[in-house]
Design a protein around this motif. Structure first.
Motif, mmCIF file in Angstrom:
data_model
loop_
_atom_site.group_PDB
_atom_site.id
_atom_site.type_symbol
_atom_site.label_atom_id
_atom_site.label_comp_id
_atom_site.label_asym_id
_atom_site.label_seq_id
_atom_site.Cartn_x
_atom_site.Cartn_y
_atom_site.Cartn_z
ATOM 1 N N LEU A 383 0.849 -1.182 0.000
ATOM 2 C CA LEU A 383 0.000 0.000 0.000
ATOM 3 C C LEU A 383 0.887 1.234 0.000
ATOM 4 O O LEU A 383 1.773 1.376 0.848
ATOM 5 N N CYS A 384 0.633 2.134 -0.937
ATOM 6 C CA CYS A 384 1.445 3.347 -1.022
ATOM 7 C C CYS A 384 0.685 4.518 -0.401
ATOM 8 O O CYS A 384 -0.510 4.427 -0.097
ATOM 9 N N ASP A 385 1.397 5.623 -0.240
ATOM 10 C CA ASP A 385 0.801 6.778 0.436
ATOM 11 C C ASP A 385 0.106 7.729 -0.532
ATOM 12 O O ASP A 385 -0.230 8.850 -0.154
ATOM 13 N N ARG A 390 -5.483 5.631 -3.119
ATOM 14 C CA ARG A 390 -6.340 5.266 -1.983
ATOM 15 C C ARG A 390 -7.794 5.600 -2.269
ATOM 16 O O ARG A 390 -8.698 4.800 -1.998
ATOM 17 N N SER A 396 -11.365 -0.968 -0.231
ATOM 18 C CA SER A 396 -10.319 -1.958 -0.472
ATOM 19 C C SER A 396 -9.009 -1.551 0.202
ATOM 20 O O SER A 396 -8.259 -2.410 0.679
ATOM 21 N N PHE A 397 -8.747 -0.253 0.251
ATOM 22 C CA PHE A 397 -7.542 0.213 0.936
ATOM 23 C C PHE A 397 -7.584 -0.182 2.406
ATOM 24 O O PHE A 397 -6.607 -0.736 2.946
ATOM 25 N N SER A 400 -7.578 -4.076 2.923
ATOM 26 C CA SER A 400 -6.248 -4.620 2.622
ATOM 27 C C SER A 400 -5.268 -4.298 3.736
ATOM 28 O O SER A 400 -4.448 -5.146 4.116
ATOM 29 N N LEU A 401 -5.345 -3.094 4.271
ATOM 30 C CA LEU A 401 -4.462 -2.727 5.383
ATOM 31 C C LEU A 401 -4.689 -3.637 6.586
ATOM 32 O O LEU A 401 -3.732 -4.164 7.168
ATOM 33 N N ASN A 404 -3.512 -7.352 5.785
ATOM 34 C CA ASN A 404 -2.061 -7.544 5.678
ATOM 35 C C ASN A 404 -1.313 -7.227 6.967
ATOM 36 O O ASN A 404 -0.098 -7.408 7.010
#
Length: 565
Positions: A383-385, A390, A396-397, A400-401, A404
């Motif tokens: 996941l990117c910033d 996002r 989903s963001f 997923s966070l 994971n």
């Protein structure tokens, strides 16, 4: 005495021929029915393949569409040939072309010889059936079904509704008590001949011709009239999923099939070479001489159905993306959302991380970027910033966070200035712990060096957004654990709510807080709120802050932590 097999075939005729040869070479007569819809070339092929076997017959062909009378007619004709041509047969076993024997034929013959007068057929009354799919139990016997459920679904449903509306019901023939059960049975010669030679068969057949899915009720009902000894179970292992579709067995189900101790299983994948090679080898090793007990593997199937329908909690992926509100938990683990805390306290994220031992993020849904803990630009799960990525799919963001980072509780800041797309999702998530200090968003505005007109307009907007969020959190359907305080209430006694929050995040610590994070300077904040009122904006979410310079208890202790004595 021997057992004879009826085979209803419509596909994978090469495998059906292989199974028929296995039974026939073991001394068991076989009568094969091939669906009339199968092309002539395929039919001639299976006839030619079994032409050298004297105890194999082929019956007249009927079109066997699912749920129609053709399946019963095909069974009747094949059974008639079996009884006429093979007088030594005492039990008749109904199977399909996708069935596979799981145990040596000798064991089945011996098993039936020990029970010469027993009929094995699942047969229960409609009141006792809880596994029918489609909502038609007793109605399948009192309505007419001239349309195909699969090919003419709209006409089928319309005609059912019409019959219900006008109260149209068919008369059940005298002496008939409708029963339902599995299509795959093993009946004695006496019982089967009594059904086929019934003097009222013409009337009974006319009635069942218009029953829905008659192959699950015809023999199951009539056997109760003529049999003295019925065991309401099938010797065939046949499992169905939550939609009523049969499970298909593959090569990796070899040990599961052996554990069932059943004599026959359906439905076997035609290309399961390992299964066909293992069970048609005539090698009795590994074959348990035990009572058929499909219940031994029911737990595995129940778990498989649950995994297929519910999935793993909080898991969304390409191979399984559940429909809205069909998820097995919206997220994979508990997480905490804090609104207003980072506005009221200085370095709140650092303090909370030390107090609870968890990963505490900043504003994950801030408009500029994702503020991961430690200022990371890439986090677990790649996941990117990027705020744009996002916001393409905020749900989903978040899921997923949480997925994971299983095993490590995630905490993050939230506020009315953030992306609000997830407020409904989090409110309905039982894993969410949402703590809100309402009105705390005004503190950064208070400290900002901006034109007061701009501050007033932004304050009005932020108050509206937070008010809508609080309204959602008060709804009766909310599943998240929600705690809310006004800013004035929290400042009066911050240690108690902080202790409650820390205990919930890390309940095993059992440690009383001895210090709290440093409060923001609130000197003059009451006058700031009064100025907003004077400019026409009514701040209502902060609680009762006096307009004078007197602050609520504890708000002037900015220079030192709170101590609990």
């Amino acid at each position: 005495m021997s057992v004879g097999f009826l085979m209803l075939c419509h596909t994978a005729l090469d495998r059906a021929a292989q199974v028929a040869r296995h039974w026939a070479t073991q001394g068991c007569p076989v009568v094969i029915h091939v669906d009339k819809r199968v092309r002539r070339k395929g039919y001639d092929g299976i006839v030619k393949a079994l032409a050298d076997l004297p105890n194999v017959r082929f019956s007249g062909r009927h079109a066997c569409e699912w749920g129609t009378w053709g399946i019963v007619a095909a069974t009747q004709e094949a059974a008639t040939i079996m009884l006429q041509d093979f007088p030594q047969v005492r039990h008749v076993y109904l199977s399909s072309g996708s069935c596979l024997p799981l145990r040596p034929v000798a064991e089945l013959v011996r098993y039936l010889d020990e029970r010469p007068r027993t009929d094995f057929i699942e047969s229960v009354t409609t009141e006792d059936v809880g596994w029918t799919i489609g909502g038609l139990n007793l109605e399948r016997f009192t309505m007419r079904f001239p349309f195909s459920w699969r090919k003419q679904r709209r006409l089928f449903d319309t005609y059912v509704r019409l019959q219900r509306r006008i109260g149209l019901k068919r008369r059940v023939p005298a002496g008939i008590v409708p029963h339902l059960g599995s299509q795959w049975w093993c009946l004695t010669r006496q019982t089967l001949s009594a059904i086929l030679d019934n003097p009222d068969r013409a009337e009974i057949d006319r009635y069942f011709r218009h029953v829905w899915i008659p192959d699950e009720s015809y023999f199951q009902t009539l056997v109760r009239q003529v049999s003295d000894q019925v065991e309401s179970r099938s010797l065939t292992l046949s499992k169905f999923d939550f939609q009523g579709k049969p499970h298909i067995f593959y090569d990796d189900h070899l040990q599961i099939l052996r554990r069932s101790d059943c004599f026959v299983a359906r439905k076997i994948w035609p290309h399961a070479d390992r299964l066909y090679d293992s069970f048609l080898s005539n090698d009795p090793s590994g074959q348990a001489a035990a009572e058929p007990n499909p219940g031994k593997i029911d737990r595995l199937f129940a778990r498989a159905v649950e995994r297929r329908t519910k999935g793993r909690a909080g898991l969304y992926m390409q191979s399984r993306h559940p429909n809205e509100n069909w998820e097995n938990g919206r997220t994979a683990a508990a997480y905490s959302v804090f609104e207003g805390f980072s506005d009221l306290f200085e370095n709140f994220e650092t303090w909370l991380g030390k107090a609870t031992g968890t990963r505490v993020h900043g504003h994950l849904f801030a408009p500029d970027r994702v503020h991961f803990a430690g200022g990371d630009s890439v986090y677990n799960g790649a996941l990117c910033d990027s705020a744009a990525m996002r916001d393409y799919n905020p749900k989903s963001f978040l899921t997923s966070l949480i997925w994971n980072t299983r095993g490590e509780r995630q905490c993050f800041q939230f506020g009315p200035g953030d992306n609000q797309d997830l407020i409904w999702f989090m409110a309905a998530d039982a894993n969410a712990q949402i703590s809100v200090i309402s009105g705390a968003w005004a503190i950064p505005l208070f400290h900002s060096n901006r034109n007061f007109g701009d501050i007033r307009r932004e304050a009005a907007q932020l108050q509206k957004i937070e008010g809508e969020f609080l309204t959602i959190l008060r709804a009766s359907w909310v599943k998240a654990r929600v705690r809310t305080w006004t800013l004035a209430e929290f400042v009066e006694n911050p240690m108690e709510p902080l202790q409650t929050i820390v205990d919930e995040i890390s309940p095993r610590s059992l440690r009383r807080l001895t210090e709290a994070p440093r409060l923001a300077d609130l000197t003059g904040f009451g006058q700031f709120l009064q100025n907003l009122r004077n400019q026409g904006m009514q701040p209502v979410l902060m609680g009762d802050f006096p307009a004078t310079g007197v602050l609520p208890l504890g708000a002037n202790r900015r220079g030192r932590p709170y101590l609990v004595k």
